[in-house]
Design a protein around this motif. Structure first.
Motif, PDB file in Angstrom:
ATOM      1  N   ARG A 306       0.817  -1.216   0.000  1.00 45.00           N
ATOM      2  CA  ARG A 306       0.000   0.000   0.000  1.00 45.00           C
ATOM      3  C   ARG A 306       0.848   1.262   0.000  1.00 45.00           C
ATOM      4  O   ARG A 306       0.503   2.262  -0.648  1.00 45.00           O
ATOM      5  CB  ARG A 306      -0.937  -0.020   1.210  1.00 45.00           C
ATOM      6  CG  ARG A 306      -2.116  -0.967   1.056  1.00 45.00           C
ATOM      7  CD  ARG A 306      -3.044  -0.926   2.243  1.00 45.00           C
ATOM      8  NE  ARG A 306      -2.381  -1.384   3.467  1.00 45.00           N
ATOM      9  CZ  ARG A 306      -2.933  -1.330   4.667  1.00 45.00           C
ATOM     10  NH1 ARG A 306      -4.155  -0.802   4.806  1.00 45.00           N
ATOM     11  NH2 ARG A 306      -2.291  -1.766   5.726  1.00 45.00           N
ATOM     12  N   ARG A 307       1.963   1.263   0.726  1.00 48.24           N
ATOM     13  CA  ARG A 307       2.821   2.462   0.734  1.00 48.24           C
ATOM     14  C   ARG A 307       3.388   2.723  -0.657  1.00 48.24           C
ATOM     15  O   ARG A 307       3.460   3.877  -1.103  1.00 48.24           O
ATOM     16  CB  ARG A 307       3.952   2.299   1.752  1.00 48.24           C
ATOM     17  CG  ARG A 307       3.444   2.186   3.191  1.00 48.24           C
ATOM     18  CD  ARG A 307       4.623   2.176   4.140  1.00 48.24           C
ATOM     19  NE  ARG A 307       5.380   3.422   4.042  1.00 48.24           N
ATOM     20  CZ  ARG A 307       5.637   4.241   5.067  1.00 48.24           C
ATOM     21  NH1 ARG A 307       5.187   3.953   6.266  1.00 48.24           N
ATOM     22  NH2 ARG A 307       6.325   5.324   4.909  1.00 48.24           N
ATOM     23  N   GLU A 308       3.765   1.649  -1.352  1.00 43.15           N
ATOM     24  CA  GLU A 308       4.266   1.817  -2.731  1.00 43.15           C
ATOM     25  C   GLU A 308       3.171   2.377  -3.631  1.00 43.15           C
ATOM     26  O   GLU A 308       3.431   3.287  -4.451  1.00 43.15           O
ATOM     27  CB  GLU A 308       4.731   0.459  -3.264  1.00 43.15           C
ATOM     28  CG  GLU A 308       5.121   0.490  -4.742  1.00 43.15           C
ATOM     29  CD  GLU A 308       5.290  -0.912  -5.328  1.00 43.15           C
ATOM     30  OE1 GLU A 308       5.098  -1.056  -6.546  1.00 43.15           O
ATOM     31  OE2 GLU A 308       5.614  -1.853  -4.567  1.00 43.15           O
ATOM     32  N   LEU A 311       2.669   6.077  -2.797  1.00 41.06           N
ATOM     33  CA  LEU A 311       3.760   6.897  -3.313  1.00 41.06           C
ATOM     34  C   LEU A 311       3.629   7.119  -4.809  1.00 41.06           C
ATOM     35  O   LEU A 311       3.820   8.236  -5.307  1.00 41.06           O
ATOM     36  CB  LEU A 311       5.093   6.228  -2.973  1.00 41.06           C
ATOM     37  CG  LEU A 311       6.354   6.979  -3.423  1.00 41.06           C
ATOM     38  CD1 LEU A 311       6.393   8.381  -2.790  1.00 41.06           C
ATOM     39  CD2 LEU A 311       7.612   6.189  -3.073  1.00 41.06           C
ATOM     40  N   LEU A 398      -0.226   6.035   2.067  1.00 39.38           N
ATOM     41  CA  LEU A 398       1.055   6.485   2.603  1.00 39.38           C
ATOM     42  C   LEU A 398       1.097   6.408   4.109  1.00 39.38           C
ATOM     43  O   LEU A 398       2.168   6.246   4.717  1.00 39.38           O
ATOM     44  CB  LEU A 398       1.330   7.927   2.153  1.00 39.38           C
ATOM     45  CG  LEU A 398       1.677   8.108   0.665  1.00 39.38           C
ATOM     46  CD1 LEU A 398       1.737   9.564   0.285  1.00 39.38           C
ATOM     47  CD2 LEU A 398       3.028   7.437   0.359  1.00 39.38           C
ATOM     48  N   SER A 399      -0.060   6.507   4.726  1.00 41.73           N
ATOM     49  CA  SER A 399      -0.073   6.470   6.199  1.00 41.73           C
ATOM     50  C   SER A 399      -0.102   5.057   6.742  1.00 41.73           C
ATOM     51  O   SER A 399      -0.062   4.878   7.958  1.00 41.73           O
ATOM     52  CB  SER A 399      -1.324   7.227   6.710  1.00 41.73           C
ATOM     53  OG  SER A 399      -2.514   6.576   6.290  1.00 41.73           O
TER      54      SER A 399
END
Length: 401
Positions: A306-308, A311, A398-399
């Protein structure tokens, strides 16, 4: 508002392979699920197809593609010989699906082992005038000596069926020694060959076979056959059977009794239908299991990345590009697994067929269908995770911890 940059196919493939390159063990295990599914498809079609080919050969040897036409002796008056016209075999050979035909004729001659035996004490065996192509049509094999040839069929020589040889006491012929003699009527004949048992024609096992010309010259044979053995295409057996009586004896079709196709033919067709249904069922289950494995892997991949995703969205990637990335990864996993499955399934089929000495059959439609199925499975398994990834808000992604 600037339009988003469209990804080139090469860039899309590179993005789609990121998850596979960075998580190799998981990707390998996921592809293994698909490969097992495709390998199962190849195995459950290839091995039974090889077995079926061997079974078909055995059933064909039992006579699934052969018919027998006999002159009905019940229609004859006392002392009358019932036989077909001399040209019967030639007429039957003109039927389209007929591959081969041979005829034999009962010469009504008595057989004796020695002239010291009374003529009324015959061996109880039939003396049949036979053609040279009889072994090919009946799948017969010579156990000892040779069958009638172009030269020997014109001379007083005979070939004995397996039961006839036992009754006459000539079980084997010794090379280099003079052939044994038997008495047909009042003429001596040399035994030049002994046949193995013929499952398709038990009557031949109990017969003494004489060349057609020799039977004419030495036994007073009139040249009219009493039995025909027909080899035809299996798909047209019923049609051939229907036209045989009119073809053999146009003036008196009721004279001809034609054997029905062997019960083995029905068993063979039933086996083909059973095998086909089994193949489809097992292959479908195998692909379903592989597709569930890929879908599970892709869902977990979305959760872990999810962070990828956030971003990339923050840097300007569109939802469509995110969907394409994960869909490409899913299809790539399935295709890699599909190729591996085809190789594994082929090797397993080759090895098992060689072990059982079966004819090797690799169903190309199954291999091609397996790869095509892998692509379809990859698309279906990747749609939900790809859509879910594209809908993640950048801030939430991102969170994520």
């Amino acid at each position: 508002m600037p339009r988003p940059v469209r990804l080139a196919l090469s860039d899309l493939l590179l993005l789609g392979m990121i998850g596979i390159r960075t998580r190799r063990v998981r990707a390998a295990l996921s592809a293994l699920g698909i490969s097992i599914g495709i390998a199962t498809m190849i195995v459950v079609t290839g091995i039974p197809a090889s077995s079926q080919r061997a079974l078909e050969a055995e059933l064909t040897a039992l006579g699934t593609n052969r018919l027998k036409a006999v002159a009905d002796s019940s229609l004859a008056a006392p002392g009358e010989t019932v036989a077909f016209p001399q040209e019967a075999a030639a007429m039957v050979s003109r039927i389209g699906p007929v591959r081969a035909v041979t005829d034999v004729a009962n010469t009504r001659t008595k057989v004796r082992r020695s002239d010291r035996l009374d003529s009324r004490n015959a061996a109880g065996l039939m003396v049949l005038a036979a053609r040279r192509n009889l072994p090919e049509v009946l799948n017969a094999h010579v156990r000892s000596g040779t069958y009638l040839t172009e030269a020997t069929e014109r001379f007083p020589t005979v070939v004995l069926g397996s039961h006839a040889a036992a009754r006459l006491g000539h079980l084997d012929l010794v090379p280099g020694e003079p052939p044994p003699q038997i008495l047909l009527g009042n003429r001596w004949f040399s035994v030049v060959g002994i046949l193995r048992s013929i499952p398709l024609a038990p009557d031949i096992d109990r017969a003494v076979l004489v060349g057609w010309d020799a039977a004419r010259d030495a036994l007073g044979f009139d040249g009219r056959p009493t039995q025909l053995f027909v080899e035809a295409e299996e798909a047209a057996m019923e049609d051939v059977r229907e036209v045989l009586p009119e073809t053999i004896a146009p003036e008196n079709p009721g004279l001809v009794k034609v054997s029905r196709p062997s019960d083995a033919l029905a068993a063979k067709r039933s086996a083909q239908a059973t095998f086909s249904g089994l193949f489809v069922g097992l292959a479908s289950v195998a692909l379903l299991v592989g597709g569930i494995g890929v879908a599970n892997t892709m869902v977990i991949s979305v959760l872990e990345r999810r962070r990828e995703i956030g971003l990339r969205r923050a840097l300007g990637a569109s939802r469509g590009q995110i969907r394409s990335q994960f869909l490409t990864e899913s299809v790539a996993l399935s295709v890699l697994g599909g190729f591996a499955g085809v190789v594994l399934g082929t090797l397993a089929t080759v090895g098992y067929a060689a072990y059982r000495t079966w004819p090797l059959v690799i169903p190309l439609p199954a291999a091609a269908g397996g790869l095509g199925g892998a692509i379809v499975v990859g698309v279906l398994a990747g749609v939900f995770p790809a859509v879910r990834a594209s809908r993640l808000p950048p801030t939430e992604a991102l969170s994520a911890a």
